[in-house]
Design a protein around this motif. Structure first.
Motif, PDB file in Angstrom:
ATOM      1  N   TYR A 156       0.846  -1.171   0.007  1.00 27.78           N
ATOM      2  CA  TYR A 156      -0.040   0.009  -0.087  1.00 27.78           C
ATOM      3  C   TYR A 156       0.852   1.243  -0.060  1.00 27.78           C
ATOM      4  O   TYR A 156       1.562   1.762   0.958  1.00 27.78           O
ATOM      5  N   ASN A 157       0.759   1.831  -1.169  1.00 22.70           N
ATOM      6  CA  ASN A 157       1.651   2.983  -1.201  1.00 22.70           C
ATOM      7  C   ASN A 157       0.832   4.586  -1.602  1.00 22.70           C
ATOM      8  O   ASN A 157       0.224   4.554  -2.887  1.00 22.70           O
ATOM      9  N   ASN A 158       0.528   5.316  -0.684  1.00 23.93           N
ATOM     10  CA  ASN A 158      -0.242   6.291  -0.793  1.00 23.93           C
ATOM     11  C   ASN A 158       0.602   7.459  -0.534  1.00 23.93           C
ATOM     12  O   ASN A 158       0.761   7.827   0.642  1.00 23.93           O
ATOM     13  N   PRO A 159       1.124   8.274  -1.205  1.00 22.58           N
ATOM     14  CA  PRO A 159       1.809   9.405  -0.969  1.00 22.58           C
ATOM     15  C   PRO A 159       1.268  10.480   0.004  1.00 22.58           C
ATOM     16  O   PRO A 159       2.010  11.363   0.607  1.00 22.58           O
ATOM     17  N   GLN A 160       0.112  10.734   0.018  1.00 20.33           N
ATOM     18  CA  GLN A 160      -0.787  11.260   1.094  1.00 20.33           C
ATOM     19  C   GLN A 160      -1.150  10.873   2.337  1.00 20.33           C
ATOM     20  O   GLN A 160      -1.681  11.600   3.053  1.00 20.33           O
ATOM     21  N   ARG A 161      -0.566   9.569   2.515  1.00 20.50           N
ATOM     22  CA  ARG A 161      -0.697   8.829   3.725  1.00 20.50           C
ATOM     23  C   ARG A 161       0.756   8.351   4.133  1.00 20.50           C
ATOM     24  O   ARG A 161       0.741   6.969   4.326  1.00 20.50           O
ATOM     25  N   MET A 162       1.673   9.090   4.309  1.00 19.58           N
ATOM     26  CA  MET A 162       2.986   8.496   4.740  1.00 19.58           C
ATOM     27  C   MET A 162       3.023   8.362   6.251  1.00 19.58           C
ATOM     28  O   MET A 162       3.745   7.384   6.791  1.00 19.58           O
ATOM     29  N   HIS A 163       2.633   9.163   7.060  1.00 19.38           N
ATOM     30  CA  HIS A 163       2.782   9.374   8.516  1.00 19.38           C
ATOM     31  C   HIS A 163       2.118  10.454   8.862  1.00 19.38           C
ATOM     32  O   HIS A 163       1.739  11.480   8.290  1.00 19.38           O
TER      33      HIS A 163
END
Length: 236
Positions: A30-37
């Motif tokens: 799962y790779n979501n640039p808006q949900r990194m940390h």
């Protein structure tokens, strides 16, 4: 006040048969640039592991790793020589530091285990690896805050290498609590385990979450019986 809402159905999801995992932040496939940390909070995985299965030994370094069992029994083994089981109303922390390898398996051959695995960036790198496991009393969070993690070894709960504070609360419907932030430059990430709450003008349902910054305190009201995890973490 600034807020960000992460609804339960917006999380990443992986179904490997024996493992079903919801990812609040980017993880594995799962790779979501808006949900990194969210600040120092890097991983919040909501895991289901079928009986007789688990994660074989694998390495970590320079990460604070927290496991919170919700149902069933989690069996742990690591390269520091720790071996045992963790159950609901126990909290496990591991400072990976210079490097540690561990495995996590379902402690039952039949019943599933459900647990949260949480990773935080540490405030210092290359520390000596450390393991701790504590028991907590559910009575101590009935309609009040129960601290389970802090930066200080002398405080209630266990501690990690980060200026972060974790609290649990079980609220009966209609009850309200106030959380006062403890750190400087911190934000609060609230993950609703069960029930329904009203916080910062938003209604959260089971497994919804909200991140809140630029506040000094937050009020939470249970619209129905609710179990809540509150994580205060540095935002830089």
């Amino acid at each position: 006040m600034r807020t960000i809402i992460h609804k339960a159905d917006s999380r990443g999801y992986a179904d490997h048969g024996w493992l079903k995992s919801y990812h609040t932040f980017s993880f594995a496939g799962y790779n979501n640039p808006q949900r990194m940390h969210f600040g120092a909070l890097r991983v919040l995985n909501d895991d289901f592991v079928a009986g007789g299965n688990g994660f074989g030994r694998h390495p970590h370094n320079n990460m604070e790793i927290i496991s919170i069992p919700l149902e069933g029994t989690l069996a742990h083994s690591d390269s520091m020589g720790n071996e045992g089981t963790i159950q609901p109303n126990e909290i496990q922390v591991m400072s990976a530091g210079t490097g540690v390898a561990h495995s996590e398996f379902n402690g039952s051959e039949v019943d599933p285990v459900k647990f949260l695995q949480i990773w935080l960036f540490p405030n210092k790198e290359n520390v000596t690896p450390r393991y701790d496991q504590i028991k907590i009393d559910p009575v101590d969070r009935k309609n009040k805050l129960q601290q389970i993690i802090s930066p200080n070894a002398d405080d209630e709960g266990t501690w990690i290498h980060q200026d972060a504070w974790f609290h649990l609360a079980d609220l009966d419907a209609g009850n309200t609590i106030e959380y006062v932030l403890k750190g400087e430059g911190t934000g609060v990430y609230i993950f609703l385990l069960e029930g329904q709450i009203d916080v910062a003008g938003e209604v959260l349902n089971r497994r919804d979450a909200i991140g809140i910054t630029d506040v000094s305190s937050i009020t939470l009201t249970a619209k129905e019986n609710a179990s809540i995890l509150i994580m205060e973490v540095p935002m830089v």
